[in-house]
Design an enzyme around this catalytic site. Structure first.
Site, PDB file in Angstrom:
ATOM      1  N   ASP A   1       0.786  -0.700  -0.360  1.00  6.42           N
ATOM      2  CA  ASP A   1      -0.039   0.267  -0.041  1.00  6.42           C
ATOM      3  C   ASP A   1       0.755   1.283   0.288  1.00  6.42           C
ATOM      4  O   ASP A   1       2.286   1.293   0.115  1.00  6.42           O
ATOM      5  CB  ASP A   1      -0.652  -0.045   1.040  1.00  6.42           C
ATOM      6  CG  ASP A   1      -2.093   0.471   0.947  1.00  6.42           C
ATOM      7  OD1 ASP A   1      -2.349   1.645  -0.008  1.00  6.42           O
ATOM      8  OD2 ASP A   1      -3.644   0.267   1.578  1.00  6.42           O
ATOM      9  N   ASP A  11     -10.842   1.613  -3.623  1.00  5.71           N
ATOM     10  CA  ASP A  11     -11.381   1.073  -2.361  1.00  5.71           C
ATOM     11  C   ASP A  11     -12.620   1.042  -2.368  1.00  5.71           C
ATOM     12  O   ASP A  11     -13.705   0.728  -1.493  1.00  5.71           O
ATOM     13  CB  ASP A  11     -10.986   2.530  -0.980  1.00  5.71           C
ATOM     14  CG  ASP A  11      -9.030   1.911  -1.095  1.00  5.71           C
ATOM     15  OD1 ASP A  11      -8.878   1.444  -1.253  1.00  5.71           O
ATOM     16  OD2 ASP A  11      -9.191   3.058  -0.242  1.00  5.71           O
TER      17      ASP A  11
HETATM   18  C1  GLA Z   1      -6.070   1.451   2.186  1.00  6.72           C
HETATM   19  C2  GLA Z   1      -6.787   0.412   1.466  1.00  6.72           C
HETATM   20  C3  GLA Z   1      -7.260   0.290   1.868  1.00  6.72           C
HETATM   21  C4  GLA Z   1      -6.873  -0.890   3.312  1.00  6.72           C
HETATM   22  C5  GLA Z   1      -6.098   0.251   3.938  1.00  6.72           C
HETATM   23  C6  GLA Z   1      -6.079  -0.583   5.026  1.00  6.72           C
HETATM   24  O1  GLA Z   1      -6.574   2.547   2.110  1.00  6.72           O
HETATM   25  O2  GLA Z   1      -6.662   0.820  -0.217  1.00  6.72           O
HETATM   26  O3  GLA Z   1      -7.832  -1.924   0.666  1.00  6.72           O
HETATM   27  O4  GLA Z   1      -5.592  -1.811   3.000  1.00  6.72           O
HETATM   28  O5  GLA Z   1      -5.663   0.776   3.293  1.00  6.72           O
HETATM   29  O6  GLA Z   1      -5.281   0.185   6.360  1.00  6.72           O
END
Ligand code: GLA
Length: 692
Positions: free
Chosen positions: A439, A496
Site C-alpha cells: 500500500d 477502495d
Molecule cells: C488503504 C487500502 C485499503 C486497506 C487500507 C488499510 O486504504 O486501499 O484497501 O488496505 O489501506 O489501512
C-alpha cells in the site's frame, strides 16, 4: 537526409531529419507500403509559409528546441552545474538498429548527448519510446520529454483521465484548440487524480471503430503531459516526469518508457494493445501458467479488530465460498489498533497474535488457501518506535501536513531501504507467505524522482530474493496504477470502492489499459462502506467476476441465498478464468447510455462473454439491442444467457434468449446486436457465446 521507419502489420512510424538536425515524426498511422518513398514523404510533409510566419517552419522534432525558434513548449529544459540555463542545439552523432532503434544526437558546445530509443513489438503493437540525456558534467534537469510525437489532425478531441479516492479512472474529453492542455501531477505518486494515459480518437472513432492513438507513461512518481496545438495548426504530445523532480545535478537522466500505439479499430485497438503488452511483456508472473486465485481480503470485514478465532472462522467461510488466497490486511503489526500509529513497526503484534501468525497461516493452508499479507513500506507514523528512533528517516519538513496521520519515509536513503528490506524479509522468511498487498496511502510532501527510484529498488530487491511472492499495488485503491509499478507487481487494487455500480464504470474505463489478469475486483459488503448504497448480491458478484475476482465482505453477514449466489458465480469464474485471463476486453458501443457493456473475446476467437451492466434506469421502456464486435461475420455463434436465473418476473415477454440458447451469425450480432431481457437497474446480464 536521414530517414527511418518502424513498422508492424498495422502501423508505420516514419522519422525524418533535415540535414543534421533532430529527427521528427513525419508519419504515424496505418502501415505504409514498402515502396513508399520516405524522402518524398518528408518533403511533402513540410507545411507552407505565408505572411506573418518565419521563412521556414521549425521542426516539431523528437525534442523541440527553443534555439531553433520552435514556437511551442521545448522538449528539454536544463541548467549547468551553476544554475545557468543552457540553450541546447543538437546535431546528428550516430545510430544503431538492433533490437531497438537508437538515434544519438550531440550538442558539443554544451557537452550534452540525447539518445532516442524506439522498440516496436509486432505482436502487441506497442511502440516503446524513451529519451536519455547524458552530460559531460553534472547538470540540473528541469524538464525532459520522452520522444515527442505529433497528434493527428483528423481529431476533434482528446481523452484523458482523472479521479479521486473511490472514483478512479474518470474520463475527460477536451476539444482541441489553440494553446495547450497541460496536466502535471506533482503529488509524487501516480495518483488517483492523474492516471498517465491519453487516447486521441480521430473524428468519428468509437470504442469499436475508427482510428485512435494511445499513450501511457510508465512511471509511478508523477508525470507531466502536454497536448499543444501551435498557431500553425500542428499538434504535439509530450510526456515526462513532472518538472523539477530531480533535486540533484547529475550526468545522466532518463525518461520512463512511453508506450504508444496506433489503432485502426477504435479505442479497443488501443485497449487490447495495452492489455496484451502489460500482461505478456511487462508483468513478470512467478507462476505464468497458474490460474489467478480467487482472493479473500479481510479489510472491510474486521478493519483493525484482529483476533485469531474470528479470522479463522472468516477464513473457513471464505474457503467454502471458493476463495483460494487469504490476505491479512492492515492491523497485524506494532500496536496498530487504528490508523494513527505504528506504520514502520513491522513486527507481529503479540497482543493480537500471542502465538504469532503461524496458527492463522496453518489454518488458512489447511483450508487449501495460500496466505498474503499487507504492508505499507514507504510510510511511517510519527507515533511509532521507528520514528522515535530515526526521526530523520522521514521525508519532508517537521512542519509538513500529515496524510492519514502519516509521513513518507525517505526512500532515497540506503539505510531506510535496508531497514525495510530487513523487516519485510524477516516476515517473509519466517512464514510461508506468497503475496504482499503493498500500500501507499498518502501523497509525498513534494515531488522527488529519487523517492520513486528508491521504492522501485526496494521492490526489485525483495522480488529478487523472494521470486515466488506476488505483489499487489495499492495506494488507497488505484493511486499507483502504471506500467512502471506493474513491471514489479502482478495486481492492482483498482479502487477502495467495493460499490458494484462505481466499479462497473471504473473497470470499464481502466480496461483501456488493464487486462483482467491484473485488475483486482472484490465482492463487497451488502451495505457498501464507501458509498452507503446497497446492491443485490447478483450484481456485486458478477461485477467482481469481470476481473480478477475476490471477496472482501464479512462472510458471516451472508444469507444462505447470498452465499449460494456467490458460490455459483465464483464457480462460473473458475470454470472460465483460464481463457478469460488471456482474453481481450473489448468495450462495446452501447446504444443505451444506461448500459455499460464489454465483450471478453478469447485469444482464439472461439468464445466470448458479454457483461452488460445496467448502471441506471433507461429512458425508453424496453432494452435496445447491444451490438457485439470483432466476431467472424460468417461464423455462427451459439449464444446463451449465463444468468438465466436472474430474470425478474416483471420481465414478461418471450424473446428467444430467455428460454434457451440461440444460434446467430457474427454479422447479425455485430450489425443489429442482440436484445437482452428487461431488468432492473444495478443488474448485470452475462451472455456467453461459442463459435460453432
Ligand atoms: C488503504 C487500502 C485499503 C486497506 C487500507 C488499510 O486504504 O486501499 O484497501 O488496505 O489501506 O489501512
Amino acid at each position: 537526409m536521414h530517414h527511418w521507419r518502424i513498422d508492424d502489420a498495422r502501423q508505420t512510424l516514419v522519422l525524418a531529419a533535415t540535414g543534421e538536425r533532430l529527427p521528427q515524426v513525419v508519419y504515424w498511422g496505418p502501415a505504409l507500403p514498402a515502396q513508399e518513398n520516405l524522402a518524398t514523404l518528408h518533403a511533402t510533409h513540410a507545411i507552407d509559409v505565408t505572411g506573418g510566419m518565419l521563412d521556414a517552419n521549425p521542426d516539431l522534432s523528437l525534442c523541440p528546441e527553443a534555439t531553433r525558434s520552435f514556437p511551442g513548449q521545448p522538449g528539454l529544459i536544463v541548467r549547468d552545474g551553476e544554475g545557468t540555463p543552457l540553450l541546447p542545439k543538437f546535431c546528428y552523432d550516430s545510430e544503431s538498429n538492433g533490437n531497438d532503434l537508437r538515434l544519438i544526437y550531440r550538442d558539443a558546445a554544451n557537452g550534452l548527448t540525447l539518445t532516442f530509443i524506439f522498440a516496436l513489438d509486432p505482436d502487441t503493437h506497442i511502440i516503446t519510446a524513451q529519451t536519455v540525456l547524458d552530460a559531460d558534467a553534472p547538470v540540473h534537469l528541469h524538464w525532459l520529454a520522452a520522444p515527442v510525437l505529433p497528434a493527428p489532425q483528423h481529431s476533434g478531441e482528446m481523452i484523458d483521465f482523472s479521479g479521486r479516492w473511490c472514483g478512479e479512472f474518470q474520463t475527460n474529453r477536451t476539444a482541441w484548440s489553440a494553446g495547450m492542455r497541460y496536466r502535471e501531477n506533482r503529488t509524487g505518486r501516480t495518483g488517483h487524480e492523474h492516471f498517465p494515459g491519453l487516447i486521441i480518437p480521430c473524428t468519428g472513432a468509437t470504442n469499436t471503430q475508427g482510428e485512435a492513438y494511445g499513450f501511457h507513461y510508465g512511471w509511478s512518481g508523477g508525470h507531466r503531459m502536454i497536448a499543444e496545438e501551435l498557431q500553425d495548426g500542428r499538434r504535439q504530445i509530450q510526456w515526462g516526469h513532472a518538472a523539477r523532480m530531480e533535486t540533484e545535478a547529475a550526468t545522466q537522466f532518463k525518461t520512463a518508457p512511453l508506450y504508444i500505439t496506433y489503432s485502426p479499430s477504435g479505442l479497443n485497438g488501443c485497449a487490447t494493445a495495452f492489455q496484451r503488452h502489460l500482461r505478456d511483456r511487462i508483468i513478470t508472473w512467478p507462476k505464468p501458467d497458474a490460474p489467478r486465485p480467487v482472493h479473500y481480503n479481510c479489510w472491510e470485514a474486521i478493519y483493525f479488530d484482529h483476533n485469531v478465532p474470528a479470522l479463522k472462522d472468516i477464513a473457513t467461510r471464505a474457503a467454502d465460498l471458493g476463495a483460494e488466497r487469504f490476505v491479512l490486511d492492515d492491523g497485524w503489526f506494532g500496536q496498530r489498533d487504528d490508523d494513527t500509529r505504528s506504520l514502520s513497526d513491522w513486527t507481529v503484534d503479540p497482543r493480537k497474535y500471542p502465538d504469532g501468525l503461524h496458527p492463522l497461516i496453518d489454518h488458512v493452508h489447511g483450508l487449501g488457501m495460500t496466505f498474503g499479507i499487507w504492508f505499507e513500506p514507504e510510510m511511517i507514523n510519527p507515533d511509532s518506535d521507528i520514528h522515535r528512533a530515526h526521526p530523520d528517516w522521514a521525508l519532508g519538513g517537521e512542519d509538513q501536513t500529515l496524510g492519514r496521520q502519516q509521513k513518507a519515509l525517505n526512500m532515497a536513503l540506503p539505510a531506510v531501504r535496508d531497514f525495510l528490506y530487513d523487516r519485510m524479509s524477516a516476515i517473509l522468511r519466517e512464514h510461508p507467505i506468497d503475496y504482499i498487498k503493498w500500500d501507499h496511502n498518502r501523497v509525498l510532501p513534494m515531488p522527488d524522482a529519487a523517492q520513486t527510484r528508491g521504492s522501485y529498488a526496494l521492490i526489485d530487491r525483495l522480488r529478487a530474493d523472494f521470486p515466488q511472492v506476488e505483489i499487489e499495488s495499492c495506494a488507497s485503491g488505484g493511486g499507483r496504477v502504471d506500467f512502471g509499478i506493474l513491471q514489479r507487481t502482478q495486481r492492482v487494487w483498482l479502487s477502495d470502492s467495493n460499490d458494484a455500480l462505481e466499479r462497473l464504470r471504473i473497470q470499464h474505463n481502466a480496461a483501456l489499459f488493464l487486462p483482467l489478469s491484473v485488475t483486482g475486483s472484490h465482492v463487497g459488503p451488502r451495505y457498501c462502506h464507501t458509498s452507503g448504497r446497497m446492491h443485490d448480491i447478483t450484481f456485486r458478484a458478477w461485477v467482481a467476476a469481470q476481473r480478477h475476482m475476490g471477496f472482501e465482505m464479512d462472510p458471516r453477514e451472508l444469507t444462505d441465498k447470498e452465499a449460494t449466489v456467490l458460490r455459483h458465480v465464483t464457480a462460473w469464474w473458475k470454470a472460465n478464468r483460464d481463457w478469460m485471463q488471456r482474453a481481450d476486453i473489448l468495450r462495446l458501443d452501447s446504444a443505451d447510455p444506461a448500459v455499460i457493456a464489454e465483450q471478453q473475446l478469447a485469444a482464439d476467437g472461439a468464445r466470448f462473454v458479454v457483461f452488460a451492466g445496467k448502471a441506471d434506469t433507461s429512458a425508453q421502456i424496453a432494452p435496445r439491442p447491444l451490438r457485439l464486435t470483432a466476431l467472424d461475420p460468417n461464423a455462427q455463434y451459439l449464444i446463451s444467457l449465463a444468468n438465466q436465473q436472474d430474470i425478474h418476473h416483471l420481465s414478461r415477454g418471450t424473446p428467444a434468449l430467455k428460454s434457451g440458447p440461440v444460434t446467430l451469425t457474427g454479422r447479425y450480432l455485430m450489425a443489429n446486436g442482440i436484445t437482452l431481457p428487461w431488468s432492473f437497474p444495478d443488474r448485470m446480464w452475462v451472455l456467453e457465446g461459442k463459435k460453432l
